[in-house]
Design an enzyme around this catalytic site. Structure first.
Site, PDB file in Angstrom:
ATOM      1  N   GLY A 261     -18.188  -1.701  49.645  1.00 49.83           N
ATOM      2  CA  GLY A 261     -17.657  -1.120  50.857  1.00 49.83           C
ATOM      3  C   GLY A 261     -18.874  -1.376  51.946  1.00 49.83           C
ATOM      4  N   GLN A 262     -18.296  -0.664  53.037  1.00 50.62           N
ATOM      5  CA  GLN A 262     -19.414  -0.778  54.266  1.00 50.62           C
ATOM      6  C   GLN A 262     -20.886  -0.343  53.974  1.00 50.62           C
ATOM      7  OE1 GLN A 262     -17.636   0.223  58.242  1.00 50.62           O
ATOM      8  NE2 GLN A 262     -16.502   1.384  57.054  1.00 50.62           N
TER       9      GLN A 262
ATOM     10  N   ASP B 101     -16.069   2.344  37.223  1.00 54.62           N
ATOM     11  CA  ASP B 101     -15.221   3.199  37.771  1.00 54.62           C
ATOM     12  C   ASP B 101     -15.795   4.655  37.764  1.00 54.62           C
ATOM     13  OD1 ASP B 101     -13.195   4.890  38.184  1.00 54.62           O
ATOM     14  OD2 ASP B 101     -11.797   3.651  37.159  1.00 54.62           O
TER      15      ASP B 101
ATOM     16  N   ALA C 219     -15.339   5.647  47.211  1.00 51.31           N
ATOM     17  CA  ALA C 219     -14.482   6.699  47.944  1.00 51.31           C
ATOM     18  C   ALA C 219     -13.074   5.991  48.177  1.00 51.31           C
ATOM     19  CB  ALA C 219     -15.008   7.253  49.217  1.00 51.31           C
TER      20      ALA C 219
ATOM     21  N   THR D   4     -10.858   5.742  51.450  1.00 55.23           N
ATOM     22  CA  THR D   4     -11.041   5.998  52.557  1.00 55.23           C
ATOM     23  C   THR D   4      -9.917   5.604  53.414  1.00 55.23           C
ATOM     24  OG1 THR D   4     -12.195   3.727  52.821  1.00 55.23           O
ATOM     25  CG2 THR D   4     -13.726   5.573  52.368  1.00 55.23           C
TER      26      THR D   4
ATOM     27  N   THR E  73     -17.574  13.722  54.965  1.00 53.26           N
ATOM     28  CA  THR E  73     -17.111  13.097  56.389  1.00 53.26           C
ATOM     29  C   THR E  73     -16.939  14.095  57.270  1.00 53.26           C
ATOM     30  OG1 THR E  73     -15.079  12.281  57.125  1.00 53.26           O
ATOM     31  CG2 THR E  73     -14.876  13.439  55.188  1.00 53.26           C
ATOM     32  N   ASP E  74     -16.884  13.813  58.663  1.00 55.43           N
ATOM     33  CA  ASP E  74     -16.632  14.969  59.572  1.00 55.43           C
ATOM     34  C   ASP E  74     -15.157  15.444  59.573  1.00 55.43           C
ATOM     35  OD1 ASP E  74     -15.674  12.250  60.246  1.00 55.43           O
ATOM     36  OD2 ASP E  74     -15.525  12.520  62.220  1.00 55.43           O
TER      37      ASP E  74
ATOM     38  N   TYR F 205      -6.958  13.087  52.995  1.00 59.89           N
ATOM     39  CA  TYR F 205      -8.424  12.508  53.056  1.00 59.89           C
ATOM     40  C   TYR F 205      -9.385  13.636  52.913  1.00 59.89           C
ATOM     41  CZ  TYR F 205     -12.516  10.122  54.285  1.00 59.89           C
ATOM     42  OH  TYR F 205     -13.949   9.733  54.604  1.00 59.89           O
TER      43      TYR F 205
HETATM   44  N1  LIG Z   1     -15.556   4.716  56.714  1.00 61.90           N
HETATM   45  C1  LIG Z   1     -15.599   5.756  57.588  1.00 61.90           C
HETATM   46  O1  LIG Z   1     -15.233   5.599  58.491  1.00 61.90           O
HETATM   47  C2  LIG Z   1     -16.065   6.912  57.108  1.00 61.90           C
HETATM   48  C3  LIG Z   1     -16.582   6.750  55.513  1.00 61.90           C
HETATM   49  N2  LIG Z   1     -17.233   8.154  55.237  1.00 61.90           N
HETATM   50  C4  LIG Z   1     -17.633   8.354  53.648  1.00 61.90           C
HETATM   51  O2  LIG Z   1     -18.792   7.301  53.396  1.00 61.90           O
HETATM   52  C5  LIG Z   1     -18.640   6.666  52.178  1.00 61.90           C
HETATM   53  C6  LIG Z   1     -18.747   5.181  52.357  1.00 61.90           C
HETATM   54  O3  LIG Z   1     -17.583   4.734  52.972  1.00 61.90           O
HETATM   55  P1  LIG Z   1     -17.371   3.239  53.346  1.00 61.90           P
HETATM   56  O4  LIG Z   1     -18.489   2.460  53.129  1.00 61.90           O
HETATM   57  O5  LIG Z   1     -16.491   2.924  54.603  1.00 61.90           O
HETATM   58  O6  LIG Z   1     -16.211   3.203  52.131  1.00 61.90           O
HETATM   59  P2  LIG Z   1     -15.440   1.792  51.712  1.00 61.90           P
HETATM   60  O7  LIG Z   1     -13.805   2.252  51.964  1.00 61.90           O
HETATM   61  O8  LIG Z   1     -15.802   0.631  52.570  1.00 61.90           O
HETATM   62  O9  LIG Z   1     -15.945   1.497  50.344  1.00 61.90           O
HETATM   63  C7  LIG Z   1     -15.664   2.304  49.253  1.00 61.90           C
HETATM   64  C8  LIG Z   1     -15.878   1.458  48.091  1.00 61.90           C
HETATM   65  O10 LIG Z   1     -15.459   2.240  46.707  1.00 61.90           O
HETATM   66  C9  LIG Z   1     -14.775   1.183  45.945  1.00 61.90           C
HETATM   67  N3  LIG Z   1     -14.148   2.250  44.939  1.00 61.90           N
HETATM   68  C10 LIG Z   1     -12.957   2.851  45.176  1.00 61.90           C
HETATM   69  N4  LIG Z   1     -12.459   3.614  44.126  1.00 61.90           N
HETATM   70  C11 LIG Z   1     -13.649   3.462  43.092  1.00 61.90           C
HETATM   71  C12 LIG Z   1     -13.910   3.999  41.973  1.00 61.90           C
HETATM   72  N5  LIG Z   1     -12.978   4.798  41.122  1.00 61.90           N
HETATM   73  N6  LIG Z   1     -15.064   3.442  41.470  1.00 61.90           N
HETATM   74  C13 LIG Z   1     -15.890   2.794  42.084  1.00 61.90           C
HETATM   75  N7  LIG Z   1     -15.813   2.220  43.169  1.00 61.90           N
HETATM   76  C14 LIG Z   1     -14.561   2.443  43.737  1.00 61.90           C
HETATM   77  C15 LIG Z   1     -13.878   0.659  46.907  1.00 61.90           C
HETATM   78  O11 LIG Z   1     -13.325  -0.481  46.161  1.00 61.90           O
HETATM   79  P3  LIG Z   1     -11.740  -0.991  46.579  1.00 61.90           P
HETATM   80  O12 LIG Z   1     -11.978  -1.437  48.012  1.00 61.90           O
HETATM   81  O13 LIG Z   1     -11.377  -2.012  45.477  1.00 61.90           O
HETATM   82  O14 LIG Z   1     -10.761   0.574  46.684  1.00 61.90           O
HETATM   83  C16 LIG Z   1     -14.982   0.287  47.818  1.00 61.90           C
HETATM   84  O15 LIG Z   1     -15.525  -1.064  47.410  1.00 61.90           O
HETATM   85  C17 LIG Z   1     -17.334   7.293  51.400  1.00 61.90           C
HETATM   86  O16 LIG Z   1     -17.577   8.371  50.870  1.00 61.90           O
HETATM   87  C18 LIG Z   1     -16.496   7.646  52.690  1.00 61.90           C
HETATM   88  O17 LIG Z   1     -15.668   8.833  52.522  1.00 61.90           O
HETATM   89  C19 LIG Z   1     -17.493   9.241  55.998  1.00 61.90           C
HETATM   90  C20 LIG Z   1     -17.174   9.090  57.356  1.00 61.90           C
HETATM   91  C21 LIG Z   1     -16.615   8.133  58.148  1.00 61.90           C
HETATM   92  C1  LIG Z   2      -5.525   0.942  65.756  1.00 60.80           C
HETATM   93  C2  LIG Z   2      -5.277   2.029  66.689  1.00 60.80           C
HETATM   94  C3  LIG Z   2      -5.773   3.410  66.402  1.00 60.80           C
HETATM   95  N1  LIG Z   2      -5.637   4.275  67.218  1.00 60.80           N
HETATM   96  C4  LIG Z   2      -6.328   5.508  66.999  1.00 60.80           C
HETATM   97  C5  LIG Z   2      -5.875   6.228  65.629  1.00 60.80           C
HETATM   98  C6  LIG Z   2      -7.099   7.163  65.246  1.00 60.80           C
HETATM   99  O1  LIG Z   2      -6.790   8.517  65.808  1.00 60.80           O
HETATM  100  C7  LIG Z   2      -8.082   6.527  65.613  1.00 60.80           C
HETATM  101  C8  LIG Z   2      -8.877   5.876  64.567  1.00 60.80           C
HETATM  102  O2  LIG Z   2      -8.031   5.115  63.760  1.00 60.80           O
HETATM  103  P1  LIG Z   2      -8.633   4.336  62.520  1.00 60.80           P
HETATM  104  O3  LIG Z   2      -7.501   4.662  61.538  1.00 60.80           O
HETATM  105  O4  LIG Z   2      -9.146   3.134  62.547  1.00 60.80           O
HETATM  106  O5  LIG Z   2      -9.762   5.161  61.792  1.00 60.80           O
HETATM  107  P2  LIG Z   2      -9.723   6.375  60.773  1.00 60.80           P
HETATM  108  O6  LIG Z   2      -9.362   5.897  59.549  1.00 60.80           O
HETATM  109  O7  LIG Z   2      -9.122   7.479  61.229  1.00 60.80           O
HETATM  110  O8  LIG Z   2     -11.412   6.720  60.863  1.00 60.80           O
HETATM  111  C9  LIG Z   2     -11.846   7.848  59.868  1.00 60.80           C
HETATM  112  O9  LIG Z   2     -12.115   7.295  58.612  1.00 60.80           O
HETATM  113  C10 LIG Z   2     -12.409   8.149  57.721  1.00 60.80           C
HETATM  114  C11 LIG Z   2     -12.735   7.289  56.284  1.00 60.80           C
HETATM  115  C12 LIG Z   2     -13.763   8.877  58.175  1.00 60.80           C
HETATM  116  O10 LIG Z   2     -14.169   9.564  57.275  1.00 60.80           O
HETATM  117  C13 LIG Z   2     -13.701   9.344  59.536  1.00 60.80           C
HETATM  118  O11 LIG Z   2     -14.907   9.786  59.965  1.00 60.80           O
HETATM  119  C14 LIG Z   2     -12.961   8.117  60.665  1.00 60.80           C
HETATM  120  O12 LIG Z   2     -14.001   7.197  60.699  1.00 60.80           O
HETATM  121  O13 LIG Z   2      -7.790   5.640  66.493  1.00 60.80           O
HETATM  122  C15 LIG Z   2      -5.170   4.026  68.501  1.00 60.80           C
HETATM  123  O14 LIG Z   2      -5.182   5.188  69.324  1.00 60.80           O
HETATM  124  N2  LIG Z   2      -4.720   2.982  68.840  1.00 60.80           N
HETATM  125  C16 LIG Z   2      -4.905   1.877  67.934  1.00 60.80           C
HETATM  126  O15 LIG Z   2      -4.077   1.019  68.469  1.00 60.80           O
END
Ligand SMILES: NC(=O)C1=CN([C@@H]2O[C@H](COP(=O)(O)OP(=O)(O)OC[C@H]3O[C@@H](n4cnc5c(N)ncnc54)[C@H](OP(=O)(O)O)[C@@H]3O)[C@@H](O)[C@H]2O)C=CC1
Ligand SMILES: Cc1cn([C@H]2C[C@H](O)[C@@H](COP(=O)(O)OP(=O)(O)O[C@H]3O[C@@H](C)C(=O)[C@@H](O)[C@H]3O)O2)c(=O)[nH]c1=O
Length: 286
Positions: A13-14, A39, A63, A65, A104-105, A128
Site C-alpha cells: 500500500g501507500q 495475512d 488495513a 481503507t 485515522t482522523d 471504516y
Molecule cells: N489512506 C488514507 O488516506 C489514510 C490511511 N490511514 C491508515 O494508514 C494505514 C496505511 O494506509 P494506506 O497505506 O493508505 O493503505 P493502503 O490501502 O494503500 O494499503 C493497505 C494494504 O494492506 C493490504 N491488506 C489488506 N488486508 C490485508 C490482510 N488481511 N493482511 C495483510 N495485508 C492486507 C492491502 O492489500 P489489498 O490492496 O490487496 O487489499 C494493501 O496492500 C492504514 O492503517 C489506514 O487505515 C489513516 C489515515 C488516512
Molecule cells: C472524487 C471526489 C471526492 N469528493 C469528496 C468526497 C470526500 O468528502 C472527499 C475525499 O474523498 P475520498 O473518497 O477520495 O477520500 P477518503 O477515502 O474519504 O479519504 C479518507 O480515507 C481514509 C482511509 C482515511 O483514513 C481518511 O483520513 C481520509 O484520507 O472528497 C468530492 O467532493 N468531489 C469529487 O469529485
C-alpha cells in the site's frame, strides 16, 4: 545490540511502499509482506513469522481503507481493521516486540473547532472509522508495547489516493465539484514513514497514541485546487457542500489533529502540507 528486525505488513500500500523506499537507507533488517505472503488475520502464520524471523518491531500498514465500500462490507473491514490489529497485538506481546499501528482522523466525529488531541473523545461516523477505533482498542487491550499513530488524508506516488483521483478525473472532465466544508490536513505518506523510522531509531519506549499529519489546514477543495495549481492543470474546480456530494459513508467536517505530543516527545519538525505535496507531485506524471 542486535540489529533491528522490522516487519512491515500491508507493504504494497501507500505507507508500506514509502517505508520500502526509505528502508534502503537504513542499516536494519526489513521484512516486507502483504496479504499474499502474510495475512495479518491468520494468527498462526503471524506468530510463526515473528518467531522464525526474530522480529522485534512490526509496522502495521495493512488495513481495509475503502471508506465508502466499508459501509456495505462491514465484515471485511472488521476482519482486517479489528481482528488483524488484535492478532498483531497478541503476537507482539508474546514475542516481546514493539507494534506500530496506524489509525485515522476518521475516529473523530468532527464537531470540534480546534485541533483534536490524543485524549479527545472519539465518535466515528463511518464503518471504516468504527473499525479503526475498535482496532485501536484491541491493541491497547492486548499489548503494552505499542504506538498507535493516527494520521489523515494520506497520499503518495504509490497506491491510490485523492491526488491520483483528481489527476485522473482531470483527464476527462472540464470541471469538478469538490467539498469545501470538510476540513483536515493532507499528509504525505513519505513524511509519516520517516517519522516512524525516527521513533524506532530513538527507541524511547514512550508508548501510546500519537497524532501525526503534515502541518496546516485545508478543505478537500483547497487540496484539489492546490494539486491542479502545482501541476498547472487547467480545470474549473467548484466549491460544493457535503450535501451536494452525497456518499455512502459520513465523513467528519473537521478533523485537524494537534501534533504537539509527537513533536515534543520525539523532537521532530513536520513539513507544511503544500511543501510535501510539491515533493510528491514531482514524482507523479499528470
Ligand atoms: N489512506 C488514507 O488516506 C489514510 C490511511 N490511514 C491508515 O494508514 C494505514 C496505511 O494506509 P494506506 O497505506 O493508505 O493503505 P493502503 O490501502 O494503500 O494499503 C493497505 C494494504 O494492506 C493490504 N491488506 C489488506 N488486508 C490485508 C490482510 N488481511 N493482511 C495483510 N495485508 C492486507 C492491502 O492489500 P489489498 O490492496 O490487496 O487489499 C494493501 O496492500 C492504514 O492503517 C489506514 O487505515 C489513516 C489515515 C488516512
Ligand atoms: C472524487 C471526489 C471526492 N469528493 C469528496 C468526497 C470526500 O468528502 C472527499 C475525499 O474523498 P475520498 O473518497 O477520495 O477520500 P477518503 O477515502 O474519504 O479519504 C479518507 O480515507 C481514509 C482511509 C482515511 O483514513 C481518511 O483520513 C481520509 O484520507 O472528497 C468530492 O467532493 N468531489 C469529487 O469529485
Amino acid at each position: 545490540m542486535d540489529k533491528k528486525r522490522i516487519l512491515v505488513t500491508g507493504s504494497k500500500g501507500q505507507l508500506g511502499s514509502e517505508l520500502r523506499v526509505l528502508s534502503e537507507g537504513a542499516n536494519w533488517n526489513f521484512f516486507f509482506v502483504d496479504i499474499d505472503t502474510l495475512d495479518i488475520t491468520d494468527e498462526n502464520a503471524v506468530e510463526t513469522f515473528f518467531i522464525d524471523k526474530k522480529i522485534n518491531y512490526c509496522i502495521n500498514c495493512a488495513a481495509y481503507t475503502a471508506v465508502d465500500q466499508a459501509e456495505n462490507n462491514q465484515e471485511a473491514a472488521y476482519k482486517v481493521n479489528v481482528i488483524g490489529a488484535e492478532v498483531l497485538a497478541k503476537v507482539t506481546e508474546k514475542t516481546n516486540s514493539v507494534l506500530f499501528h496506524i489509525s485515522t482522523d476518521f475516529v473523530f466525529g468532527g464537531e470540534k473547532l480546534i485541533p483534536y488531541n490524543e485524549t479527545d473523545q472519539t465518535s466515528p461516523l463511518s464503518v471504516y472509522g468504527k473499525t479503526k477505533l475498535e482496532g485501536e482498542k484491541a491493541i491497547e487491550q492486548n499489548t503494552k508495547r505499542y504506538y498507535i499513530i493516527r494520521t489523515a488524508w494520506l497520499y503518495s506516488s504509490f497506491g491510490n489516493n485523492f491526488v491520483k483521483t483528481m489527476l485522473n478525473l482531470a483527464k476527462t472532465r472540464d470541471s469538478l465539484g469538490i467539498v469545501v466544508d470538510q476540513v483536515g490536513t493532507p499528509t504525505y505518506a513519505k513524511d509519516l514513514a520517516q517519522v516512524i523510522l525516527t521513533i524506532i531509531e530513538h527507541d524511547k519506549e514512550e508508548y501510546g497514541v500519537l497524532h501525526f499529519s503534515n502541518e496546516g489546514v485545508a478543505s478537500w477543495y483547497d487540496f484539489a485546487k492546490t494539486i491542479f495549481n502545482i501541476k498547472d492543470v487547467k480545470i474549473e474546480v467548484k466549491p460544493i457542500s457535503t450535501f451536494e456530494y452525497p456518499t455512502p459513508a459520513k465523513r467528519p467536517q473537521y478533523s485537524v489533529m494537534d501534533k504537539s505530543k509527537i513533536k515534543n516527545t520525539f523532537n521532530i519538525s513536520i513539513p507544511y502540507w503544500q511543501d510535501s505535496l510539491i515533493n510528491c507531485l514531482s514524482l507523479i506524471e499528470s
